[in-house]
Design a protein around this motif. Structure first.
Motif, PDB file in Angstrom:
ATOM      1  N   HIS A  95      18.758  48.999   0.115  1.00 16.00           N
ATOM      2  CA  HIS A  95      19.566  48.854  -1.093  1.00 16.00           C
ATOM      3  C   HIS A  95      19.508  50.113  -1.958  1.00 16.00           C
ATOM      4  O   HIS A  95      20.507  50.477  -2.586  1.00 16.00           O
ATOM      5  N   THR A  96      18.388  50.786  -1.977  1.00 10.74           N
ATOM      6  CA  THR A  96      18.257  52.013  -2.764  1.00 10.74           C
ATOM      7  C   THR A  96      19.121  53.130  -2.200  1.00 10.74           C
ATOM      8  O   THR A  96      19.744  53.897  -2.954  1.00 10.74           O
ATOM      9  N   LEU A  97      19.168  53.217  -0.876  1.00 11.07           N
ATOM     10  CA  LEU A  97      19.925  54.280  -0.193  1.00 11.07           C
ATOM     11  C   LEU A  97      21.147  53.691   0.524  1.00 11.07           C
ATOM     12  O   LEU A  97      21.522  54.156   1.596  1.00 11.07           O
ATOM     13  N   LYS A  98      21.751  52.701  -0.082  1.00  8.23           N
ATOM     14  CA  LYS A  98      22.801  51.917   0.580  1.00  8.23           C
ATOM     15  C   LYS A  98      23.922  52.781   1.139  1.00  8.23           C
ATOM     16  O   LYS A  98      24.466  52.494   2.221  1.00  8.23           O
ATOM     17  N   ASN A  99      24.282  53.849   0.452  1.00 11.97           N
ATOM     18  CA  ASN A  99      25.436  54.649   0.872  1.00 11.97           C
ATOM     19  C   ASN A  99      25.214  55.396   2.175  1.00 11.97           C
ATOM     20  O   ASN A  99      26.185  55.871   2.780  1.00 11.97           O
ATOM     21  N   GLN A 100      23.969  55.522   2.628  1.00 12.35           N
ATOM     22  CA  GLN A 100      23.738  56.202   3.899  1.00 12.35           C
ATOM     23  C   GLN A 100      23.089  55.292   4.940  1.00 12.35           C
ATOM     24  O   GLN A 100      22.725  55.739   6.022  1.00 12.35           O
ATOM     25  N   VAL A 101      22.963  53.999   4.632  1.00 10.12           N
ATOM     26  CA  VAL A 101      22.320  53.061   5.551  1.00 10.12           C
ATOM     27  C   VAL A 101      23.360  52.416   6.457  1.00 10.12           C
ATOM     28  O   VAL A 101      24.298  51.749   5.999  1.00 10.12           O
ATOM     29  N   LEU A 102      23.178  52.621   7.748  1.00 10.48           N
ATOM     30  CA  LEU A 102      24.102  52.082   8.753  1.00 10.48           C
ATOM     31  C   LEU A 102      23.905  50.589   8.976  1.00 10.48           C
ATOM     32  O   LEU A 102      24.840  49.875   9.335  1.00 10.48           O
ATOM     33  N   PRO A 244       9.874  38.239  23.318  1.00  7.86           N
ATOM     34  CA  PRO A 244      10.358  39.626  23.375  1.00  7.86           C
ATOM     35  C   PRO A 244      11.780  39.776  23.891  1.00  7.86           C
ATOM     36  O   PRO A 244      12.544  40.606  23.371  1.00  7.86           O
ATOM     37  N   GLU A 245      12.159  39.018  24.905  1.00  6.48           N
ATOM     38  CA  GLU A 245      13.492  39.201  25.479  1.00  6.48           C
ATOM     39  C   GLU A 245      14.581  38.767  24.509  1.00  6.48           C
ATOM     40  O   GLU A 245      15.618  39.435  24.378  1.00  6.48           O
ATOM     41  N   LEU A 246      14.356  37.663  23.819  1.00  7.64           N
ATOM     42  CA  LEU A 246      15.350  37.179  22.867  1.00  7.64           C
ATOM     43  C   LEU A 246      15.451  38.110  21.664  1.00  7.64           C
ATOM     44  O   LEU A 246      16.553  38.441  21.207  1.00  7.64           O
ATOM     45  N   VAL A 247      14.310  38.555  21.158  1.00 10.91           N
ATOM     46  CA  VAL A 247      14.324  39.500  20.042  1.00 10.91           C
ATOM     47  C   VAL A 247      15.022  40.789  20.447  1.00 10.91           C
ATOM     48  O   VAL A 247      15.839  41.347  19.692  1.00 10.91           O
ATOM     49  N   SER A 248      14.742  41.275  21.644  1.00 12.84           N
ATOM     50  CA  SER A 248      15.378  42.493  22.129  1.00 12.84           C
ATOM     51  C   SER A 248      16.891  42.337  22.208  1.00 12.84           C
ATOM     52  O   SER A 248      17.642  43.231  21.802  1.00 12.84           O
ATOM     53  N   ALA A 249      17.357  41.197  22.704  1.00 10.58           N
ATOM     54  CA  ALA A 249      18.795  40.961  22.816  1.00 10.58           C
ATOM     55  C   ALA A 249      19.459  40.952  21.443  1.00 10.58           C
ATOM     56  O   ALA A 249      20.561  41.496  21.264  1.00 10.58           O
ATOM     57  N   LEU A 250      18.808  40.357  20.462  1.00 11.45           N
ATOM     58  CA  LEU A 250      19.365  40.316  19.120  1.00 11.45           C
ATOM     59  C   LEU A 250      19.405  41.700  18.486  1.00 11.45           C
ATOM     60  O   LEU A 250      20.377  42.057  17.798  1.00 11.45           O
ATOM     61  N   ILE A 251      18.364  42.499  18.712  1.00  8.50           N
ATOM     62  CA  ILE A 251      18.354  43.862  18.168  1.00  8.50           C
ATOM     63  C   ILE A 251      19.439  44.708  18.825  1.00  8.50           C
ATOM     64  O   ILE A 251      20.148  45.472  18.151  1.00  8.50           O
ATOM     65  N   ARG A 252      19.587  44.579  20.121  1.00  5.94           N
ATOM     66  CA  ARG A 252      20.641  45.329  20.809  1.00  5.94           C
ATOM     67  C   ARG A 252      22.017  44.938  20.271  1.00  5.94           C
ATOM     68  O   ARG A 252      22.877  45.791  20.056  1.00  5.94           O
ATOM     69  N   ASP A 253      22.224  43.657  20.060  1.00  6.18           N
ATOM     70  CA  ASP A 253      23.501  43.208  19.496  1.00  6.18           C
ATOM     71  C   ASP A 253      23.730  43.828  18.122  1.00  6.18           C
ATOM     72  O   ASP A 253      24.842  44.278  17.802  1.00  6.18           O
ATOM     73  N   TRP A 254      22.672  43.848  17.297  1.00  8.03           N
ATOM     74  CA  TRP A 254      22.791  44.452  15.969  1.00  8.03           C
ATOM     75  C   TRP A 254      23.156  45.943  16.059  1.00  8.03           C
ATOM     76  O   TRP A 254      24.062  46.416  15.343  1.00  8.03           O
ATOM     77  N   LEU A 255      22.490  46.677  16.928  1.00  9.00           N
ATOM     78  CA  LEU A 255      22.783  48.099  17.072  1.00  9.00           C
ATOM     79  C   LEU A 255      24.192  48.329  17.605  1.00  9.00           C
ATOM     80  O   LEU A 255      24.887  49.272  17.178  1.00  9.00           O
ATOM     81  N   GLU A 256      24.633  47.479  18.501  1.00  9.12           N
ATOM     82  CA  GLU A 256      26.003  47.595  19.009  1.00  9.12           C
ATOM     83  C   GLU A 256      27.024  47.285  17.921  1.00  9.12           C
ATOM     84  O   GLU A 256      28.086  47.911  17.846  1.00  9.12           O
ATOM     85  N   ARG A 257      26.698  46.340  17.039  1.00  8.62           N
ATOM     86  CA  ARG A 257      27.592  46.050  15.916  1.00  8.62           C
ATOM     87  C   ARG A 257      27.688  47.238  14.975  1.00  8.62           C
ATOM     88  O   ARG A 257      28.755  47.524  14.413  1.00  8.62           O
ATOM     89  N   ILE A 258      26.558  47.938  14.776  1.00  7.56           N
ATOM     90  CA  ILE A 258      26.591  49.146  13.955  1.00  7.56           C
ATOM     91  C   ILE A 258      27.496  50.195  14.588  1.00  7.56           C
ATOM     92  O   ILE A 258      28.330  50.823  13.914  1.00  7.56           O
ATOM     93  N   GLU A 259      27.345  50.400  15.891  1.00 10.73           N
ATOM     94  CA  GLU A 259      28.134  51.417  16.583  1.00 10.73           C
ATOM     95  C   GLU A 259      29.626  51.098  16.556  1.00 10.73           C
ATOM     96  O   GLU A 259      30.464  51.999  16.552  1.00 10.73           O
ATOM     97  N   ASP A 260      29.950  49.815  16.525  1.00 13.38           N
ATOM     98  CA  ASP A 260      31.350  49.394  16.511  1.00 13.38           C
ATOM     99  C   ASP A 260      31.916  49.258  15.115  1.00 13.38           C
ATOM    100  O   ASP A 260      33.111  48.962  14.958  1.00 13.38           O
ATOM    101  N   CYS A 261      31.084  49.461  14.104  1.00 14.83           N
ATOM    102  CA  CYS A 261      31.492  49.198  12.708  1.00 14.83           C
ATOM    103  C   CYS A 261      32.305  50.368  12.171  1.00 14.83           C
ATOM    104  O   CYS A 261      31.758  51.472  12.006  1.00 14.83           O
ATOM    105  N   PRO A 262      33.590  50.174  11.855  1.00 10.14           N
ATOM    106  CA  PRO A 262      34.393  51.285  11.370  1.00 10.14           C
ATOM    107  C   PRO A 262      33.997  51.765   9.986  1.00 10.14           C
ATOM    108  O   PRO A 262      34.307  52.870   9.589  1.00 10.14           O
ATOM    109  N   GLY A 263      33.252  50.945   9.253  1.00 13.50           N
ATOM    110  CA  GLY A 263      32.855  51.333   7.910  1.00 13.50           C
ATOM    111  C   GLY A 263      31.514  52.002   7.813  1.00 13.50           C
ATOM    112  O   GLY A 263      30.976  52.187   6.726  1.00 13.50           O
ATOM    113  N   SER A 264      30.911  52.382   8.960  1.00 13.92           N
ATOM    114  CA  SER A 264      29.595  53.014   8.939  1.00 13.92           C
ATOM    115  C   SER A 264      29.643  54.323   8.182  1.00 13.92           C
ATOM    116  O   SER A 264      30.639  55.061   8.237  1.00 13.92           O
ATOM    117  N   PRO A 265      28.571  54.642   7.445  1.00 11.82           N
ATOM    118  CA  PRO A 265      28.549  55.920   6.703  1.00 11.82           C
ATOM    119  C   PRO A 265      28.721  57.117   7.620  1.00 11.82           C
ATOM    120  O   PRO A 265      28.328  57.084   8.783  1.00 11.82           O
TER     121      PRO A 265
END
Length: 265
Positions: A95-102, A244-265
């Motif tokens: 929240h402090t560095l929101k403008n550069q946080v993906l 571990p496998e379920l947590v890993s899958a959720l993290i990968r999904d999150w990172l892929e959502r960041i990569e696909d996010c057109p509004g990323s800084p």
């Protein structure tokens, strides 16, 4: 404060929990195979790589992490992943560095600082291997493991011994006591910055986590309109060691959502 800097690509800053060090986060490394992310693991002040004189409260720790990121990354966009106490710190930084946080991810995060104010499930063990005690290294390690583990198996004990115990044993207890006495941030990040956090986020909780629970985090769901909120059964406070496998899958999904996010800084 930076303990390890691994890989290339967009920076992902990983912040560990209270009383341990960055090694508790290393089991997540398998998640990042084939993903173009530079993993920056921090060590907080009570660890061997920390700066004990620089922090006497949770707010000091949070401010120190903000300063470290600014010094190391400048205005480069980055993502954050925080575990337990590190989840509270990551929320502050995001929240402090929101403008550069993906994006922001938290694992078994602290959303309510005061333990007595948390909404917590009853302590419960889901699985316990009968012969496990014979392979445990010491009474102290056994007690620490049994206090927190929901899945008490040879595999979860091996992970605990490898990734949690070294940080526990190397911690500066006097400094931890000082910070524990001022464990809350000056302001909750979502209150200090009431505008919704619009970047992709992920918040994973253990259904049997009797340390930080899940209800307090779930109550903030409207603040994170791009947030996945997951409560995992058969998972306690060290949920990434137990599921571990379920947590890993959720993290990968999150990172892929960041990569696909057109509004990323």
């Amino acid at each position: 404060m930076i303990a390890r800097d691994i890989g290339t690509g967009r920076p992902l800053v990983l912040v560990h929990g209270f009383g341990v060090d960055h090694r508790i986060m290393l089991p997540l490394e398998s998640t990042f195979k084939t993903l173009a992310w530079r993993r920056i693991y921090l060590d907080l002040p009570w660890t061997g790589n920390g700066s004990p004189s620089s922090a006497a409260s949770a707010q000091d720790v949070a401010d120190g992490v903000v300063e470290e990121i600014r010094n190391r990354l400048g205005d480069e966009p980055f993502a954050l992943l925080g575990n337990s106490f590190g989840g509270m710190i990551a929320r502050h930084v995001a929240h402090t560095l929101k403008n550069q946080v993906l994006g922001l991810a938290t694992l078994a995060p602290v959303f309510t600082a005061a333990h007595e104010d948390r909404i917590l499930p009853d302590r419960r063990v889901i699985q316990q291997d009968p012969g496990l005690a014979e392979g445990m290294a010491s009474a102290r390690d056994t007690a620490d493991f049994r206090d927190v583990a929901v899945l008490q198996t040879a595999g979860t004990y091996a992970a605990f011994s490898a990734y949690v115990v070294p940080g526990l044993r190397g911690a500066n207890q006097a400094l931890m006591d000082e910070i524990a006495a001022a464990y809350a941030l000056d302001d909750e990040p979502e209150s200090a910055h009431p505008e919704p956090f619009a970047a992709p986020s992920l918040h994973i909780f253990g259904r049997q986590d009797h340390v930080t629970g899940y209800e307090d985090g779930w109550a903030h769901r409207e603040h994170y309109p791009r947030g996945t909120f997951s409560v995992l059964d058969a998972a306690g406070h060290n949920l990434h060691l137990e599921r571990p496998e379920l947590v890993s899958a959720l993290i990968r999904d999150w990172l892929e959502r960041i990569e696909d996010c057109p509004g990323s800084p």
